[in-house]
Design an enzyme around this catalytic site. Structure first.
Site, PDB file in Angstrom:
ATOM      1  N   GLU A 106      21.161  37.876  52.985  1.00  0.00           N
ATOM      2  CA  GLU A 106      22.295  37.599  53.872  1.00  0.00           C
ATOM      3  C   GLU A 106      23.215  38.811  53.947  1.00  0.00           C
ATOM      4  O   GLU A 106      23.653  39.223  55.023  1.00  0.00           O
ATOM      5  CB  GLU A 106      23.120  36.415  53.345  1.00  0.00           C
ATOM      6  CG  GLU A 106      22.591  35.054  53.681  1.00  0.00           C
ATOM      7  CD  GLU A 106      23.527  33.966  53.163  1.00  0.00           C
ATOM      8  OE1 GLU A 106      23.091  32.820  53.140  1.00  0.00           O
ATOM      9  OE2 GLU A 106      24.675  34.278  52.798  1.00  0.00           O
ATOM     10  N   GLY A 161      51.739  39.475  88.846  1.00  0.00           N
ATOM     11  CA  GLY A 161      50.279  39.422  88.896  1.00  0.00           C
ATOM     12  C   GLY A 161      49.582  40.279  87.872  1.00  0.00           C
ATOM     13  O   GLY A 161      48.354  40.406  87.899  1.00  0.00           O
TER      14      GLY A 161
END
Length: 1210
Positions: free
Chosen positions: A89, A219
């Site tokens: 692992e 915006g």
């Protein structure tokens, strides 16, 4: 909003965190508690006993889960390393760690990082069972790498309290910006870097109350960013409230603010029954009720200070640890509320924009085939504005290619309405005069420098300073020193649309004209109207007379900008016309010799006609007084004289490069004149006695100027440039505010009278003058002093400290003594070519700010250069010194002195923050050639933080006390006269590199040389009389490279040389007296390069040489007495074998074909009669030899490399 990372289009992950742990140690205790704590904070965590499904191979799913996790937490416990499963692992996690999207964090639960790194203690015991396994090396590397990562150690964190330890881990992980809730907006792009910037300033763990501002144009993603952060961190607060559209709601009705106050209180207190009667009542309730809970409040789209005062008036309203986030288009709202942390929303990068657009247009991250180029065009139009990208992506979704093309073409003339409406909210919030300024900026002033824009706007009657600042704060424009006034393309579109929309098809009725075609059409067809206020006409081919004729109906024109390029025009002086309403006129290459006779100019404030034909303002004897003119720019024109009486209120006059200009007339006082530039003119005498308030005077390169008269008092004069003039003296007795004085190249200048106190003087340039001495006196703010090329200069007086002096240039002067003790902030000092320099006083510490020193051409230093680099540079933080010494027969300053005489070349570098005092030590032992070798040695050995030292030349001995250089890591000696090395060299415990090159008289090495345990490289190159290598060299456990090339008298090597287990490279090239190679070298498991070229006495190689399995290169060229090559078939890594001119070697090992990595074989001049048959197994092998050799082996495809040398490739 821009990303802070290289690529902010982030990969999506199935899991936030993957837990790696040893089940028998921590599954039911620490890991179980950690897992549930992470889960409670909404962090998706993979733990093998929770997620593995029946029927799947566990290893496959684990590997896939590791790849699908953004973060990996490795819990190192005593038995972690006993599990090959855990170690596999870990290897996979470390592989993922190398990718930018993944990050691993180690937790040292009941072990220490050193135990994991070195596999000792409990970790070593657990790992012992794996030492002989094939994967052992991969596991060891993974353990070392993981132990070096930043993580958490239980025993050294929160006093070892496990619960608090878990809480800290969860806090740290949850505040990583990667955890973005996908449910907020599935089309989010590039959020990670933006979230990280804001969250870092929030400092969730700190106990203060903090307000954060997010500002930007409409915006640009302010609300989206605030929303993401709100959902990201809200779990850490007792109460939360997100108030959208504050300005819209507050202004929609009289009770708007009350409703917002009620919403905040109801949200954070979770009580919908709260009643707010008035705004004042709301404030009182918030003061009383908010202080009991740690809250997170977002106030979105605030545009008025009243809104903030009502909703978050004081920090004292909130409990410690609370955070308030405010989004706005207007920075002034945040400043007025004293918000200290303000973040700008920057726009999307091109990569992010393409990704965002593709998600809306195609439902994927990249455009579909055939739409790549069209998508690029749309994104280019959007210019990084998220709102535009989303609107266009949705609009074009599912449409045909023809519809796309049509839509893109439409955008060129008809802006996107939804974007414009959002942006125009900022415009609507401006005062009327600010709206006019904004329209002038976007239509006329794009790219202009701030000072020039202010001049034009003020000419038109506007308060430009505050006006531009308001536009900047409202995110409508940006102002920079390099790019001038700038704004987003859609802001520009919005401004243009406002100007055009009342009469879209009638340009002659627009208030401002900036499109050349429309302007030319209006002028040619005489369509001008009184509605036109400003014109900017660039790069036109219209004849100037046509332009002036077309202006006749524009009676209210206040601003005219014309650029005729560089074309010469034939004009009729009688056809001139300019509207009387003009306040600002800029006409590049103005073709007329004067202003129009009919032009009254009684409103004209700014006149700029550079590169013009103008020779006088008014033709003939006409003399119109321009009462309102404040700025006059006629640079590079044909003006010859000018009378200041015609412009009584003139503030700025620029006559730069008017090469025919000879006289400036001044009959009356000019109280308003502040800035006067006459550079490159032919003025010879100038009387400025009636300009008492002059601030800047530039007479640079006025080569005929011999006399200058200034007012008796010049209380505001800040800058005076007389560079290149013939002025010989100057009295500046009453110029208390003078900051910059330039007399560079004034070759006749001999005498300067400065005020006794010069509190403002920052820069003084006297280079090239005949000044002989200078008293700096009370020049406490002097930053730069340039006396370069002052060949008569002999003395610099510094009676008091010059605390601000950073730059001092005395190059080429005759200064004899220099005291640097009074210049503590000096950064750059040039003393090159100061041939008379005898003494420099430099107390240790006085040059701690110095970054550059050049001291060359004096008796002691042929060349001296000292530099400092900033620590951000990727360099070692330790200092570096390189010295070359050559002996001299005589000292020019002390011809009768009997001391040894040397001239040095010296290079010294150190990091900026080191503050070692080394430069002072190097220059303080004198600047004449007479050298006391003991003092020289002491100076070298007294240096602090020295990491690298290189000594070269004719100094007869190495400094004795080298042991004092405790930080020394690299020592290079190219000293042709030294016979021995001091024993103190063996005490350099940090020394990694020792290089002795061409030390021709060096007979022996210190007997304790083996004490250099950290040494990684030892070079003894061309030490031609060195005969012996001490045996204890074999104790150097860290040695990686040993170079003994061309030690021609070296007869033997230590028998135990093989103890150097870390050795990677052994170079014995040219050791002509060497007879034997110790058998022990076959133990060198890491040896990769072995060079025995020109070892002409070597007859035999160690029989077990083939044990060197890591060897990549074996060079035996010109080993003339070598008779055979032992079995080397086990050298699996060997790439190059050279036996050229080994004339007694008749054959190669039959197993040579086993060397699978062999790529090069050199046999030119060797005695090889045939090649082993197995060699043909080595596909791609290049064999280099003579043509005859290769022919004799039966090769046919032979290629010539150079004369007499050929090769074949198998």
């Amino acid at each position: 909003m821009a990303s802070t990372s290289t690529s902010s289009v982030q990969k999506s992950f199935k899991h936030d965190v993957f837990l790696s742990f040893r089940g028998e140690d921590t599954r039911k205790t620490f890991v179980d508690h950690l897992y549930h704590a992470l889960h409670q904070k909404g962090i998706t965590t993979y733990k093998d006993d929770e997620r593995i499904k029946k029927g799947l191979r566990i290893s496959d799913q684990l590997l896939r889960s590791i790849e699908e996790s953004r973060f990996h937490i490795i819990v190192f416990s005593k038995n972690y390393a006993s599990s090959s499963w855990c170690l596999d692992e870990l290897v996979k996690i470390m592989e993922c760690q190398k990718m930018s999207e993944h990050t691993a964090y180690p937790i040292f639960y009941d072990v220490e990082p050193t135990e994991v790194r070195n596999q000792i203690g409990a970790v070593g015991e657990a790992f012992a069972r794996h030492e002989k396994e094939e994967a052992a090396k991969r596991w060891i590397d993974a353990l070392k790498e993981a132990a070096g990562l930043a993580g958490w150690e239980l025993k050294n964190t929160v006093d070892g309290h496990e619960a608090k330890f878990i809480q800290k881990i969860v806090t740290d992980i949850s505040l990583k910006p990667s955890f973005i809730n996908g449910s907020i907006d599935e089309n989010l792009v590039g959020m990670e870097g933006r979230v990280k910037n804001v969250v870092s300033s929030l400092e969730i763990g700190s106990k203060d109350v903090r307000m954060i501002g997010i500002k930007g144009m409409g915006g640009s993603g302010k609300t989206t960013l605030a929303t993401v952060i709100f959902h990201h961190i809200s779990v850490w607060f007792d109460g939360t409230s997100f108030i959208e559209n504050v300005q819209q709601v507050s202004k929609s009705s009289l009770s708007g603010l009350k409703e917002l106050q009620k919403q905040v209180l109801s949200d954070v207190l979770n009580d919908q029954s709260i009643v707010v009667k008035t705004v004042s009542d709301g404030k009182n309730k918030m003061k009383k009720m908010m202080g009991g809970r740690k809250v997170l409040v977002v106030l979105d789209d605030v545009d008025d200070i009243d809104e903030l005062e009502a909703l978050a008036g004081e920090l004292t309203w909130f409990k410690a640890g609370s955070r308030i986030i405010i989004t706005t288009r207007d920075e002034q709202v945040l400043i007025a509320q004293r918000v200290n942390f303000i973040h700008d929303t920057s726009l999307l990068s091109n990569e992010e924009a393409i990704c965002l657009f593709s998600r809306y247009a195609f439902g994927r991250e990249i455009p579909i085939q055939g739409y790549q180029e069209l998508s690029e065009k749309v994104v280019h139009y959007a210019a990084g504005l998220p709102l535009t990208i989303k609107v266009l992506g949705s609009h074009l979704c599912g449409r045909s290619e023809h519809e796309w093309v049509d839509a893109i073409e439409r955008l060129k003339t008809i802006p996107l309405e939804k974007t414009l409406k959002r942006l125009e909210l900022s415009y609507n919030g401006l005062e009327n005069d600010q709206k006019e300024i904004f329209l002038d900026v976007v239509c006329i002033l794009k790219g202009e420098r701030k000072d020039k824009a202010i001049r034009l706007l003020e000419s038109c009657g506007f308060n430009a300073q505050i006006g531009l600042r308001v536009l900047e704060q409202k995110s409508l424009i940006t102002i920079s020193d390099t790019d001038g006034l700038r704004f987003h393309d859609h802001i520009e579109e919005m401004g243009w649309n406002i100007v055009r929309r009342l009469h879209p098809d009638e340009p002659n009725r627009h208030s401002r004209l900036w499109i050349s075609k429309e302007i030319e059409d209006t002028l040619v067809n005489d369509l001008g109207t009184e509605e036109i206020k400003c014109i900017k006409l660039e790069y036109t081919n219209l004849h100037p007379s046509t332009i002036m004729k077309g202006l006749r109906n524009m009676r209210e024109l206040r601003c005219l900008y014309v650029d005729n390029g560089y074309r010469e025009w034939k004009v009729d002086e009688f056809s001139q016309y300019l509207p009387d309403a003009l306040r600002s006129l800029y006409w590049h290459n103005y073709p007329f010799q004067s202003l129009p006779k009919t032009f009254r100019a009684n409103r004209l404030v700014n006149l700029a006609i550079e590169m013009s034909n103008i020779s006088q303002l008014w033709k003939g004897r006409e003399r119109k007084v321009l009462d309102k003119l404040r700025y006059l720019d006629v640079k590079r024109s044909k003006l010859r004289t000018f009378e200041l009486g015609m412009t009584p209120n003139l503030e700025t006059l620029d006559i730069t490069e008017c090469i025919d200009f000879v006289e400036l007339q001044m009959l009356n006082e000019c109280p308003k004149l502040k800035f006067l530039t006459l550079s490159d003119s032919k003025v010879s005498n100038l009387n400025l006695g009636m300009t008492p308030y002059l601030e800047a005077l530039n007479l640079g390169r006025c080569n005929d100027l011999v006399e200058l008269q200034l007012p008796v008092e010049c209380p505001k004069l800040k800058s005076l440039n007389l560079g290149g003039s013939k002025v010989s003296n100057l009295n500046l007795g009453m110029t208390p505010h003078l900051e910059d004085l330039n007399l560079e190249g004034c070759n006749n200048f001999v005498e300067l009278h400065l005020p006794v106190e010069r509190p403002k003087l920052k820069s003084l340039n006297l280079s090239g003058t005949k000044v002989s001495e200078l008293d700096l006196g009370m020049t406490l703010h002097l930053v730069a002093l340039n006396l370069k090329g002052c060949n008569d200069f002999v003395e610099l007086h510094t009676p008091v400290e010059c605390p601000m002096l950073k730059y001092l240039n005395l190059r080429g002067s005759k200064v004899r003594n220099l005291n640097l003790g009074r210049t503590p902030y000096l950064e750059r000092l040039n003393l090159s070519e100061c041939y008379c320099l005898q003494e420099i006083k430099a107390p240790v510490g006085c040059l701690k700010k110095l970054v550059y020193l050049k001291l060359s051409g004096c008796s002691r230093f042929e060349y001296f250069l000292a530099k400092k680099w900033h620590e951000s540079a990727s360099l070692d933080s330790l200092a570096i010194l390189k010295i070359t010494a050559e002996s001299l027969d005589i000292c020019p300053l002390h011809p009768n002195n009997n001391s040894p005489k040397f001239q040095f070349k010296c290079e010294y570098t150190e990091s900026y923050g080191l503050g070692s005092g080394n430069v002072e030590k190097l220059i303080s032992f004198g600047v004449c050639a007479c050298t006391n070798l003991e003092s020289f040695s002491a100076s070298i050995c007294g240096l602090q933080h020295l990491g690298k030292l290189k000594l070269k030349g004719s100094i007869p001995e190495v400094p004795k006390d080298l042991w004092q250089l405790e930080s020394l890591e690299e020592l290079t000696l190219l000293m042709k006269e030294i016979e021995y090395l001091p024993d103190s060299i063996c005490m350099l415990k940090h020394l990694k590199y020792l290089k002795l090159k061409s030390c021709c008289l060096l007979e022996q090495l210190p007997s304790d040389l083996g004490r250099l345990e950290c040494l990684e490289e030892l070079h003894l190159t061309r030490c031609s009389v060195l005969q012996d290598i001490p045996n204890n060299l074999c104790n150097m456990n860290s040695l990686k490279r040993l170079h003994l090339s061309y030690c021609i008298l070296l007869e033997k090597l230590p028998e135990e040389l093989g103890l150097l287990e870390c050795l990677e490279e052994l170079d014995l090239t040219g050791c002509r007296s060497l007879r034997d190679i110790p058998n022990s070298i076959c133990k060198m498991k890491r040896l990769m390069y072995l060079y025995l070229r020109f070892c002409i006495q070597v007859e035999k190689l160690p029989e077990e040489l083939g044990r060197l399995e890591c060897l990549k290169e074996l060079d035996l060229m010109d080993c003339m007495f070598l008779r055979e090559i032992p079995d080397i078939s086990k050298m699996k890594c060997l790439k190059s074998l050279n036996i050229s001119y080994c004339i007694l070697v008749e054959k190669l090992p039959e197993e040579l074909g086993h060397l699978e990595c062999l790529k090069e074989l050199y046999i030119d001049g060797a005695g090889i009669s045939r090649l082993p048959q197995s060699i043909h197994q080595l596909k791609g092998l290049v064999i280099v030899g003579s043509r005859g050799q290769l022919d004799s082996y039966g090769f046919t495809s032979i290629t010539e490399i150079s004369a007499g040398s050929y090769y074949v490739e198998l």
